[in-house]
Design a protein around this motif. Structure first.
Motif, short mmCIF file in Angstrom:
data_model
loop_
_atom_site.label_atom_id
_atom_site.label_comp_id
_atom_site.label_asym_id
_atom_site.label_seq_id
_atom_site.Cartn_x
_atom_site.Cartn_y
_atom_site.Cartn_z
N ASP A 172 0.74 -1.04 -0.10
CA ASP A 172 0.04 0.28 -0.36
C ASP A 172 0.58 1.11 -0.12
N VAL A 173 0.15 2.45 0.04
CA VAL A 173 1.29 3.88 0.35
C VAL A 173 0.97 4.61 1.93
N ALA A 174 1.96 4.62 2.62
CA ALA A 174 2.16 5.26 3.18
C ALA A 174 1.92 6.51 3.33
N LEU A 175 0.86 7.51 3.59
CA LEU A 175 0.99 8.79 3.64
C LEU A 175 1.20 10.07 4.72
N CYS A 252 4.80 -3.63 10.41
CA CYS A 252 5.83 -3.04 11.37
C CYS A 252 4.41 -2.24 12.38
N ASP A 253 4.79 -1.30 13.41
CA ASP A 253 3.45 -1.17 13.95
C ASP A 253 3.49 0.66 12.96
N VAL A 254 2.44 1.03 12.60
CA VAL A 254 2.19 1.98 11.77
C VAL A 254 1.28 3.56 12.20
N PRO A 255 2.85 4.63 12.96
CA PRO A 255 2.54 5.21 13.70
C PRO A 255 1.34 6.07 13.14
N PRO A 256 0.23 6.66 14.08
CA PRO A 256 -1.46 7.26 14.28
C PRO A 256 -1.20 8.04 13.22
N GLU A 257 -0.26 9.01 13.15
CA GLU A 257 0.06 9.66 12.23
C GLU A 257 -0.31 9.40 10.35
N VAL A 258 0.17 8.54 10.17
CA VAL A 258 0.26 7.74 9.07
C VAL A 258 -0.67 7.31 8.17
N VAL A 259 -1.65 7.64 7.34
CA VAL A 259 -2.28 7.21 6.45
C VAL A 259 -2.46 6.15 5.52
N VAL A 260 -2.36 5.12 5.81
CA VAL A 260 -2.54 4.09 4.57
C VAL A 260 -3.47 2.83 3.96
N VAL A 261 -3.44 3.91 2.22
CA VAL A 261 -4.25 3.48 1.96
C VAL A 261 -3.94 2.51 0.43
N PRO A 262 -4.34 1.47 0.46
CA PRO A 262 -4.90 0.63 -0.71
C PRO A 262 -4.10 1.46 -2.01
#
Length: 294
Positions: A172-175, A252-262
């Motif tokens: 996915d992409v991490a924004l 791994c754990d994704v920081p809460p500020e980061v948005v992961v989108v397919p």
């Protein structure tokens, strides 16, 4: 008769370019390599190394001998594999290179299963990008490598390697926080082509793929930051410094500020193992591959 270990020493000097580099690969001292080469010169009655500035170069006689050493060492490896196959035992030392997310997502359960099923097999793992690990397998420095390639960019293979599929993985992409597309359910990577990016180093498979893909979108890639570890990349994304491609394998754990989108179309990579043809009959190859497939 030519001594095998002396041939191996000469072959390593030819492959790695110096006596010290050969010593590192063979896990011996430079003095030990020099002594092996001196004995080989006496055996052959030929001078094999000449001074070249601060280093050495191979003589014509040495180059001829290295050509034969390639075949001899390959035959020895094939003979060892045939003996192991005949015995049917999964034993000995097994060296493997693997990229980071495969170590995190695949290896812990696989290594645990191997230790239980085959306690006499000692597996040693190095974290390596496929660009580094595949040549090491081809040269015989590693028994196997876990590698990856992307659906739009197959990875070229050195000659003499076989491969076995392990799994497909989706990325996915991490924004970064506040990205204008963060609320979308899916994103076409073309929509992100002009963004700043965070990726691994330029000599890695993932970075090479990203550069080629973005150029295919008619945009010159803007890779502002390079870090090999995914958690480090995500920390930079969380700071608002760019976007990153985020595989699901070993996530791994994704920081809460980061948005992961397919991404759409879906971005997939193929994960597989490679090994030398000469070693294909080793029971250890089959056992390790089966454990990786779960």
């Amino acid at each position: 008769m030519l001594d095998l270990e002396r041939l191996r020493a000469l072959h390593s000097v030819a492959t790695y370019g110096s006596v010290s580099a050969a010593a590192d690969v063979l896990h011996v001292t430079t003095s030990a390599v020099s002594q092996q080469l001196a004995k080989l010169e006496r055996e052959t009655g030929q001078k094999l190394l000449e001074r070249n500035g601060r280093g050495v170069r191979l003589t014509d006689a040495a180059e001829l001998l290295v050509t034969h050493a390639d075949n001899i060492l390959a035959l020895v490896e094939r003979a060892q594999a045939d003996l192991e196959a005949h015995r049917g035992a999964v034993v000995g030392q097994f060296t493997m290179g693997a990229f980071p997310t495969s170590i995190r997502g695949l290896l812990p359960p696989a290594l645990g299963a191997l230790r239980t099923a085959h306690p006499d097999l000692r597996v040693q793992v190095q974290e390596l990008d496929p660009m580094q690990s595949m040549p090491l397998v081809a040269r015989g420095d590693l028994d196997m490598a876990i590698v990856q390639d992307w659906n739009n960019q197959p990875l070229p293979h050195p000659e003499g390697l076989q491969h076995g599929f392990i799994c497909d993985d989706v990325a996915d992409v991490a924004l970064p926080p506040g990205h204008p597309l963060a609320g979308r359910d899916e994103i076409d990577i073309k929509e992100l082509a002009g963004d700043p990016w965070i990726s691994s180093s330029t000599d890695s498979v993932c970075c090479a793929w990203l550069i080629q893909t973005l150029r295919g979108c008619e945009a010159e890639p803007r890779i502002d930051h390079m870090a090999y570890e995914i958690p480090t990349q995500l920390s930079l994304v969380a700071a608002g410094l760019g976007s990153a491609i985020l595989p699901r394998l070993g996530r791994c754990d994704v920081p809460p500020e980061v948005v992961v989108v397919p991404l759409k179309p879906a971005l997939t990579r193929r994960v597989y193992a490679v090994w030398r043809e000469e070693a294909a009959r080793r029971p250890a190859i089959r056992a390790v591959l089966a454990a990786l497939r779960g």
